[in-house]
Design a protein around this motif. Structure first.
Motif, PDB file in Angstrom:
ATOM      1  N   TYR A   1       9.883 -46.615 -19.527  1.00 33.42           N
ATOM      2  CA  TYR A   1       9.036 -46.100 -18.452  1.00 33.42           C
ATOM      3  C   TYR A   1       8.355 -47.219 -17.677  1.00 33.42           C
ATOM      4  CZ  TYR A   1      10.093 -41.296 -19.323  1.00 33.42           C
ATOM      5  OH  TYR A   1      10.767 -40.101 -19.422  1.00 33.42           O
ATOM      6  N   SER A   2       8.214 -48.388 -18.276  1.00 36.60           N
ATOM      7  CA  SER A   2       7.753 -49.530 -17.481  1.00 36.60           C
ATOM      8  C   SER A   2       8.829 -49.932 -16.476  1.00 36.60           C
ATOM      9  CB  SER A   2       7.389 -50.707 -18.386  1.00 36.60           C
ATOM     10  OG  SER A   2       8.540 -51.318 -18.951  1.00 36.60           O
ATOM     11  N   VAL A   3      10.092 -49.691 -16.836  1.00 37.90           N
ATOM     12  CA  VAL A   3      11.186 -49.927 -15.891  1.00 37.90           C
ATOM     13  C   VAL A   3      11.145 -48.893 -14.769  1.00 37.90           C
ATOM     14  CG1 VAL A   3      13.697 -50.048 -15.605  1.00 37.90           C
ATOM     15  CG2 VAL A   3      12.629 -50.987 -17.663  1.00 37.90           C
ATOM     16  N   VAL A   4      10.877 -47.636 -15.115  1.00 35.55           N
ATOM     17  CA  VAL A   4      10.732 -46.596 -14.087  1.00 35.55           C
ATOM     18  C   VAL A   4       9.604 -46.969 -13.131  1.00 35.55           C
ATOM     19  CG1 VAL A   4      10.186 -44.164 -13.648  1.00 35.55           C
ATOM     20  CG2 VAL A   4      11.625 -44.785 -15.605  1.00 35.55           C
ATOM     21  N   GLU A   5       8.499 -47.460 -13.690  1.00 32.89           N
ATOM     22  CA  GLU A   5       7.382 -47.903 -12.847  1.00 32.89           C
ATOM     23  C   GLU A   5       7.825 -49.016 -11.896  1.00 32.89           C
ATOM     24  OE1 GLU A   5       3.010 -47.989 -11.990  1.00 32.89           O
ATOM     25  OE2 GLU A   5       4.456 -46.533 -12.737  1.00 32.89           O
TER      26      GLU A   5
END
Length: 215
Positions: free
Chosen positions: A143-147
């Motif tokens: 989810y840090s990648v999604v961010e």
């Protein structure tokens, strides 16, 4: 009166991807709920439609198409019914391939890792700290990648790809929408939080999130 499209599904992140897209596209469809408690997804009649014994599966008699795997179903639906590319990008363009990148990222990373996290935190017969920590940490990393996808595309609006909602957003959204219920605080990712809220309030999304209808 039946429609050409029948969706075999349940209200899981994967099932909701397809019901949301069908609603956004304004397509009429019939729903057959699959009862996991009765293991219907493993019954012979269903395995004839989907040999993997998972949901969702779609049958479109207007094109003689039977499909499983949500990325394939979503791509089929926009290729067939989204001729104006309201929720997709034109085949062959850079944004089309970026859409595929994010879609496959969800299929290969977000879904499996978050799914394993949920299993070991809630469903496993014994609590295995190593497994819980491993899958929770990997889910947070993803989810840090999604961010970062949202950050790189923020000049175009709150979308993962391009300047409008697409199947890339929908595929990630249904999993992200379950994060807090899985005990993950989304506050560290402000762009993600805003993106979830902006998608969730769309009327078609609200309808799609309630498929199959619950009493």
């Amino acid at each position: 009166m039946s429609t050409p499209i029948r969706l075999y599904t349940q209200a899981t992140p994967n099932g909701l991807k397809v019901s949301i897209l069908l609603e956004l596209l304004g397509l009429k469809y019939d729903v057959t709920p699959i009862d996991f408690s009765k293991n219907e997804q493993k019954e012979d009649w269903y395995l004839k439609l989907n040999p993997n014994g998972r949901i969702p599966t779609i049958v479109d008699t207007s094109t003689n198409t039977i499909l499983a795997e949500t990325a394939a179903i979503m791509q089929y639906l926009v290729d067939t019914y989204d001729k104006e590319n309201k929720f997709s990008y034109k085949i062959g363009t850079p944004l089309y391939y970026k859409q595929l990148e994010v879609l496959y990222f969800q299929m290969a990373g977000v879904g499996p890792m978050q799914g394993q996290m949920g299993h070991f935190k809630r469903a496993a017969p014994e609590k295995i700290p190593y497994a819980i920590e491993r899958y929770e940490n990997e889910t947070k990393r993803l989810y840090s990648v999604v961010e970062e996808y949202l950050n790189r595309n923020k000049a175009n609006g709150p979308f993962l790809v391009g300047d409008h909602l697409s199947i890339a957003d929908i595929a990630v959204f249904t999993w992200a929408n379950f994060l807090e219920r899985g005990g993950i605080d989304i506050k560290p990712w402000p762009l993600l939080e805003n993106w979830i809220e902006s998608i969730a309030k769309l009327p078609a999304v609200q309808v799609g999130l309630n498929v199959p209808k619950r009493d």
